[in-house]
Design a protein around this motif. Structure first.
Motif, PDB file in Angstrom:
ATOM      1  N   ALA A 125      90.968  15.170  25.491  1.00 45.47           N
ATOM      2  CA  ALA A 125      90.505  16.117  25.310  1.00 45.47           C
ATOM      3  C   ALA A 125      89.917  16.670  23.807  1.00 45.47           C
ATOM      4  CB  ALA A 125      91.773  17.348  25.654  1.00 45.47           C
ATOM      5  N   ARG A 126      91.139  16.530  22.621  1.00 47.99           N
ATOM      6  CA  ARG A 126      90.468  16.396  21.401  1.00 47.99           C
ATOM      7  C   ARG A 126      89.344  16.202  20.994  1.00 47.99           C
ATOM      8  NH1 ARG A 126      95.213  14.786  17.521  1.00 47.99           N
ATOM      9  NH2 ARG A 126      94.106  15.788  16.155  1.00 47.99           N
ATOM     10  N   TYR A 127      89.002  14.530  21.341  1.00 47.86           N
ATOM     11  CA  TYR A 127      88.037  14.102  21.599  1.00 47.86           C
ATOM     12  C   TYR A 127      86.671  14.923  21.782  1.00 47.86           C
ATOM     13  CZ  TYR A 127      84.005  10.313  21.616  1.00 47.86           C
ATOM     14  OH  TYR A 127      82.705   9.329  21.074  1.00 47.86           O
ATOM     15  N   GLU A 128      86.490  14.824  23.080  1.00 46.36           N
ATOM     16  CA  GLU A 128      85.627  15.550  23.603  1.00 46.36           C
ATOM     17  C   GLU A 128      85.234  17.152  22.822  1.00 46.36           C
ATOM     18  OE1 GLU A 128      85.982  15.624  28.011  1.00 46.36           O
ATOM     19  OE2 GLU A 128      85.052  13.043  28.196  1.00 46.36           O
ATOM     20  N   SER A 129      86.560  18.162  22.797  1.00 52.06           N
ATOM     21  CA  SER A 129      85.620  19.004  22.169  1.00 52.06           C
ATOM     22  C   SER A 129      85.450  18.887  20.591  1.00 52.06           C
ATOM     23  CB  SER A 129      87.753  19.555  21.435  1.00 52.06           C
ATOM     24  OG  SER A 129      88.223  19.256  20.690  1.00 52.06           O
ATOM     25  N   ILE A 130      85.349  18.195  19.976  1.00 50.37           N
ATOM     26  CA  ILE A 130      84.572  18.051  18.553  1.00 50.37           C
ATOM     27  C   ILE A 130      83.399  17.500  19.387  1.00 50.37           C
ATOM     28  CG2 ILE A 130      84.258  16.420  16.500  1.00 50.37           C
ATOM     29  CD1 ILE A 130      87.417  16.476  16.767  1.00 50.37           C
ATOM     30  N   LEU A 131      83.218  16.419  20.016  1.00 49.84           N
ATOM     31  CA  LEU A 131      82.330  15.792  20.937  1.00 49.84           C
ATOM     32  C   LEU A 131      81.471  16.677  21.252  1.00 49.84           C
ATOM     33  CD1 LEU A 131      80.450  13.831  21.765  1.00 49.84           C
ATOM     34  CD2 LEU A 131      81.463  13.334  24.075  1.00 49.84           C
ATOM     35  N   GLU A 132      82.013  18.358  21.758  1.00 50.23           N
ATOM     36  CA  GLU A 132      81.237  19.626  21.904  1.00 50.23           C
ATOM     37  C   GLU A 132      80.662  20.060  21.339  1.00 50.23           C
ATOM     38  OE1 GLU A 132      83.321  19.596  25.614  1.00 50.23           O
ATOM     39  OE2 GLU A 132      82.281  18.088  27.091  1.00 50.23           O
ATOM     40  N   LEU A 133      81.192  20.053  20.261  1.00 51.39           N
ATOM     41  CA  LEU A 133      81.104  21.053  19.312  1.00 51.39           C
ATOM     42  C   LEU A 133      79.637  21.685  18.600  1.00 51.39           C
ATOM     43  CD1 LEU A 133      82.406  22.839  17.332  1.00 51.39           C
ATOM     44  CD2 LEU A 133      82.016  21.439  15.359  1.00 51.39           C
ATOM     45  N   ASP A 134      79.633  22.768  19.058  1.00 52.08           N
ATOM     46  CA  ASP A 134      77.642  23.064  19.355  1.00 52.08           C
ATOM     47  C   ASP A 134      77.703  24.843  18.820  1.00 52.08           C
ATOM     48  OD1 ASP A 134      75.006  23.021  19.377  1.00 52.08           O
ATOM     49  OD2 ASP A 134      74.700  22.946  21.416  1.00 52.08           O
ATOM     50  N   ASN A 135      76.251  24.956  18.484  1.00 49.77           N
ATOM     51  CA  ASN A 135      75.901  26.117  18.330  1.00 49.77           C
ATOM     52  C   ASN A 135      74.989  26.957  18.916  1.00 49.77           C
ATOM     53  OD1 ASN A 135      75.468  28.645  16.920  1.00 49.77           O
ATOM     54  ND2 ASN A 135      75.387  27.669  14.202  1.00 49.77           N
ATOM     55  N   GLU A 136      75.030  27.497  19.474  1.00 50.86           N
ATOM     56  CA  GLU A 136      73.968  27.555  20.685  1.00 50.86           C
ATOM     57  C   GLU A 136      73.571  29.385  19.788  1.00 50.86           C
ATOM     58  OE1 GLU A 136      75.764  27.990  24.361  1.00 50.86           O
ATOM     59  OE2 GLU A 136      75.626  26.505  24.686  1.00 50.86           O
ATOM     60  N   ASP A 137      73.091  29.374  18.637  1.00 47.99           N
ATOM     61  CA  ASP A 137      72.455  30.982  18.951  1.00 47.99           C
ATOM     62  C   ASP A 137      71.627  30.478  18.209  1.00 47.99           C
ATOM     63  OD1 ASP A 137      72.174  33.162  18.082  1.00 47.99           O
ATOM     64  OD2 ASP A 137      73.431  33.015  15.566  1.00 47.99           O
ATOM     65  N   ALA A 138      70.718  31.332  18.617  1.00 49.91           N
ATOM     66  CA  ALA A 138      69.145  30.780  17.938  1.00 49.91           C
ATOM     67  C   ALA A 138      68.362  32.848  17.873  1.00 49.91           C
ATOM     68  CB  ALA A 138      68.563  30.184  18.728  1.00 49.91           C
ATOM     69  N   SER A 139      69.277  32.827  16.926  1.00 50.08           N
ATOM     70  CA  SER A 139      68.497  35.203  17.603  1.00 50.08           C
ATOM     71  C   SER A 139      67.706  34.708  16.947  1.00 50.08           C
ATOM     72  CB  SER A 139      69.332  35.347  17.892  1.00 50.08           C
ATOM     73  OG  SER A 139      70.684  35.569  16.771  1.00 50.08           O
ATOM     74  N   ALA A 140      67.658  34.866  15.493  1.00 49.45           N
ATOM     75  CA  ALA A 140      66.952  34.929  14.119  1.00 49.45           C
ATOM     76  C   ALA A 140      66.367  34.092  12.999  1.00 49.45           C
ATOM     77  CB  ALA A 140      67.708  35.228  12.831  1.00 49.45           C
ATOM     78  N   ASP A 141      64.714  34.360  12.894  1.00 49.18           N
ATOM     79  CA  ASP A 141      63.493  33.109  12.560  1.00 49.18           C
ATOM     80  C   ASP A 141      64.638  32.526  11.264  1.00 49.18           C
ATOM     81  OD1 ASP A 141      61.670  34.495  14.923  1.00 49.18           O
ATOM     82  OD2 ASP A 141      61.089  35.741  12.737  1.00 49.18           O
ATOM     83  N   PHE A 142      65.674  32.997  10.817  1.00 48.06           N
ATOM     84  CA  PHE A 142      65.516  32.524   9.112  1.00 48.06           C
ATOM     85  C   PHE A 142      67.597  32.096   9.855  1.00 48.06           C
ATOM     86  CE2 PHE A 142      68.737  35.559   9.048  1.00 48.06           C
ATOM     87  CZ  PHE A 142      68.142  36.582   9.492  1.00 48.06           C
ATOM     88  N   ASN A 143      67.317  31.800  10.945  1.00 45.53           N
ATOM     89  CA  ASN A 143      68.127  31.777  11.648  1.00 45.53           C
ATOM     90  C   ASN A 143      68.067  29.058  11.258  1.00 45.53           C
ATOM     91  OD1 ASN A 143      70.879  29.591  13.352  1.00 45.53           O
ATOM     92  ND2 ASN A 143      71.014  30.849  14.554  1.00 45.53           N
ATOM     93  N   VAL A 144      69.172  28.762  10.745  1.00 44.64           N
ATOM     94  CA  VAL A 144      68.862  27.513  10.078  1.00 44.64           C
ATOM     95  C   VAL A 144      69.487  26.219  11.782  1.00 44.64           C
ATOM     96  CG1 VAL A 144      69.458  27.382   7.967  1.00 44.64           C
ATOM     97  CG2 VAL A 144      71.468  26.799   9.971  1.00 44.64           C
ATOM     98  N   ASN A 145      69.717  26.861  12.701  1.00 39.79           N
ATOM     99  CA  ASN A 145      70.326  26.154  14.233  1.00 39.79           C
ATOM    100  C   ASN A 145      68.453  26.261  14.843  1.00 39.79           C
ATOM    101  OD1 ASN A 145      71.785  25.079  15.504  1.00 39.79           O
ATOM    102  ND2 ASN A 145      71.974  27.430  16.942  1.00 39.79           N
ATOM    103  N   GLY A 146      68.689  24.470  15.143  1.00 40.45           N
ATOM    104  CA  GLY A 146      67.792  24.231  15.626  1.00 40.45           C
ATOM    105  C   GLY A 146      65.963  23.519  14.515  1.00 40.45           C
ATOM    106  N   LYS A 147      66.629  23.734  13.840  1.00 41.52           N
ATOM    107  CA  LYS A 147      66.204  22.988  12.349  1.00 41.52           C
ATOM    108  C   LYS A 147      66.596  21.385  11.848  1.00 41.52           C
ATOM    109  CE  LYS A 147      63.897  26.267  13.097  1.00 41.52           C
ATOM    110  NZ  LYS A 147      64.100  27.953  12.037  1.00 41.52           N
TER     111      LYS A 147
END
Length: 705
Positions: free
Chosen positions: A513-535
């Motif tokens: 359970a702990r391993y998979e919680s880290i495996l699945e740690l993610d950031n799904e916010d892509a709401s702003a042009d200056f967001n680094v997410n997806g970069k």
């Protein structure tokens, strides 16, 4: 004053004065105002503390005088290239194995056209320390390969070396300085043709040492390439790449380097035996609070005291960064990118506390109310040992750098488990198979960290179940994923009739359970042009017939042999500098932060990439397994070592031990709020613009001989 310390030597270099000379394109190194003062204060501290004799301190300084063309010091005392190299070699020859050596440099860092073109390639640059006489056309820099060799010679002699660099060491860091005379660094590249020989060692020997050093550290360099990853010595640098090293007037009218000032202040307050990690947690945050564009780095050997002789285990708990008395809160160096959520609770201990179970050292309990990518703000909910009204903070109660220990992660990353017994039930001597569901539920309550899993009620639908536990025909426990396929990489089954079988099974479920919680740690916010997410883009590259082949193109899963060499290429596609870290989620369900080994993160310039070459390996007894390379990119460096896990069935810090040693062990094993149960299989963030992560699966197979 202490008794004389015979096994202690210091080399102190401070440069305020730079001989005037216009370099190509009109560039020049301006004079500084606080470097010599830094060195004088360090010298006074060392003499007062260790009662050092004159032959134990070597000092080279250049102080401005009334004559704009000449410094105050005599030529033999100036930090010229020749004098610096000579004094390094003199100190190395004088000191004996296990003697302590302290080196402190305050001055400019610079970049110049390389004199090692055969090694670095055409058009490459050398990072360097800038001697006082660099303004003279025939003068020389102390270049990266030379500096690395001088330090390597000290380490090879088994000297205990501590190095402090209070200077800028990135040309890119100074592009935006706009004439700020508080900054130690210049933004130009010196293209002057200079002597190509070296007083340190023959060029071939320098190149061989550099290649060996960077190869062993898998091409990691620090302080913008000035040094290979430190091995055998401790380095504190004034700032990260792309940042500034500042001077400031602290007392009276005298300027000092910000790093040097806070370093000496902390040493006077806490003594020379302060663990280097504790010292760094304090001074780095004090420096960063003064100047947002300056974040010191701690690299190399950190499991010892700073100027003392003791070996200590580095405290890896997240430190207090700031204290805001008006709002009754503190800032802690841990954020969303480490899986933290609002509502998380921490205990804060007195600065220097080594044992988290020492309740007498506990200062306060705080609760996270504001969350960033790499840090958070937490309100004080309770103070211990202070007489206050409504648990209100007062000046001096909590110190910068004080360690924190997580009490709850702020959400319940619970995995639901269902026991599926075969029909007909197998007959196993000494085991009441029919009662196994009740036996497992009872055993779960006795195992530390048990709240990470819960057993489903009979009416719970299968689609809500995360893991199924069953028995095979051999009387062995099976753990199945939600799709009822066996969990990958579980090599060694647990027989139902083995001693402690139920406890071992529960521990496996918690670990997974702990391993998979880290495996699945993610950031799904892509709401702003200056967001680094997806970069962030991650490529796994292999050399085939001298051609680079991207193995994970179009979502392909690379298949590699154990021991095969690959390159991990990490692209920063954003418009700002990002700190890159990488975890290896191994086939044995262990998690290791493997890049960079000693830094919170490796800075990568905007629209640039960083390569890291290494060999894929399989754990012992594995013929095949799936590894996951998980790469993080953050605006501010943070400590991803907190996410490390040992391999399956090994004691988990904070779970199997009574005294957890890491903040993450505390975080993931904490007793959560039973009054507000939450369950979130996929750990996501709501609106962070400062971090992102990508992962690549790799199949590794044992090579066939």
């Amino acid at each position: 004053m202490t008794n004389q310390t015979p096994n202690f030597y210091a080399l102190l270099i401070g440069i305020n004065f730079y001989f005037p000379h216009r370099l190509p394109e009109g560039n020049y190194y301006k004079n500084l105002r606080g470097c010599v003062q830094d060195i004088n204060h360090v010298e006074t501290y060392l003499k007062d503390t260790f009662n050092l004799t004159p032959d134990q301190i070597i000092k080279l300084t250049a102080t401005a005088s009334d004559n704009p063309d000449q410094p105050q010091e005599r030529p033999e005392l100036l930090p010229t290239y020749e004098n610096i190299v000579a004094k390094f070699k003199e100190l190395t020859a004088k000191a004996q194995p296990q003697d302590r050596v302290y080196i402190h440099y305050s001055g400019h860092g610079g970049r110049a056209k390389t004199i090692f073109e055969s090694l670095k390639g055409f058009g490459a640059l050398d990072e360097a320390l800038v001697p006082t006489d660099i303004g003279q056309p025939n003068s020389r820099y102390l270049r990266d390969l030379e500096f690395a060799k001088l330090l390597e010679e000290m380490v090879a002699k088994e000297l205990v070396v501590t190095l402090v660099l209070d200077s800028c060491h990135s040309g890119g860091a100074t592009r935006e300085m706009s004439g700020d005379d508080r900054i130690r660094g210049e933004g130009f590249i010196d293209m002057t043709l200079r002597p190509t020989d070296s007083l340190v060692a023959p060029l071939q020997e320098l190149a061989q040492n550099w290649q060996a050093s960077t190869e062993n550290s898998r091409n990691i360099t620090v302080v913008n390439g000035l040094l290979p990853e430190p091995k055998g010595y401790t380095l504190i640098a004034a700032c990260q790449d792309q940042e500034f090293a500042y001077e400031k007037v602290f007392e009276g009218t005298e300027r000092n380097g910000v790093l040097t000032y806070y370093l000496l202040k902390a040493l006077r307050e806490y003594g020379t035996e302060i663990p280097v990690k504790d010292l760094y947690d304090r001074i780095s945050n004090l420096v960063h609070n003064d100047f947002k564009r300056q974040t010191p780095m701690l690299i190399g050997e950190i499991n010892r005291s700073f100027l003392g002789s003791k070996s200590v285990v580095a405290n890896r708990n997240a430190p207090v960064m700031k204290v805001d008395i008006t709002k009754n809160r503190v800032q802690i160096q841990m954020g969303e990118s480490s899986g933290l959520k609002k509502g998380a609770e921490f205990d804060i201990f007195r600065f220097g506390t080594r044992k988290n179970e020492d309740s007498e050292q506990r200062i306060a309990t705080v609760k996270v109310v504001e969350l960033g990518a790499s840090d958070c703000w937490a309100e004080v909910t309770q103070l211990f040992g202070f007489r206050t009204i409504n648990n209100k903070l007062a000046e001096g109660m909590i110190e910068i750098g004080s360690p924190t220990v997580s009490l709850s992660p702020g959400l319940k990353q619970i995995r639901k488990v269902r026991v599926l017994l075969p029909d007909p039930l197998p007959q196993i001597s000494g085991v009441n198979v029919e009662m196994l569901p009740d036996i497992l539920k009872a055993k779960k309550e006795q195992v530390e960290g048990h709240r990470w899993i819960e057993f489903c009620s009979e009416d719970e639908k299968d689609e809500n179940v995360d893991y199924f536990v069953s028995l095979n025909s051999e009387g062995e426990y099976w753990i199945l994923e939600e799709n009822k396929e066996l969990v990958k990489n579980l090599l060694f089954p647990i027989k139902v009739d083995e001693p402690e079988a139920t406890k071992r099974l529960i521990n496996r479920l918690i670990h997974i359970a702990r391993y998979e919680s880290i495996l699945e740690l993610d950031n799904e916010d892509a709401s702003a042009d200056f967001n680094v997410n997806g970069k962030l883009k991650v490529e796994v590259i292999k050399s085939v017939k001298r051609q680079e082949v991207v193995l994970n193109a179009d979502g392909q899963v690379p298949v590699l042999e154990s021991g095969e060499k690959i390159t991990l290429r990490m692209h920063n596609e954003s418009k700002q500098v990002l700190n890159i870290s990488a975890l290896m989620l191994q086939a044995d369900l262990g998690i290791v932060k493997f890049y960079p080994k000693s830094l919170g993160g490796e800075p990568v310039d905007p629209e640039s990439s960083k390569d890291y070459t290494f060999h894929m390996d399989l754990p012992e007894n594995y013929q095949e397994g799936v590894d996951v390379i998980k790469v993080f990119a953050t605006v501010d460096a943070t400590n991803f070592e907190l996410l490390e896990l040992p391999p399956l069935d090994q004691p988990r810090p904070g779970i199997g031990d009574k005294n957890p040693t890491t903040a993450l062990g505390e975080l993931l094993s904490a007793v959560v709020d039973e009054d507000n149960p939450q369950r979130n299989i996929r750990v996501v963030t709501d609106a962070s613009e400062e971090w992102t992560t990508e992962k690549v699966e790799v199949v590794v197979k044992k090579s066939v001989v």
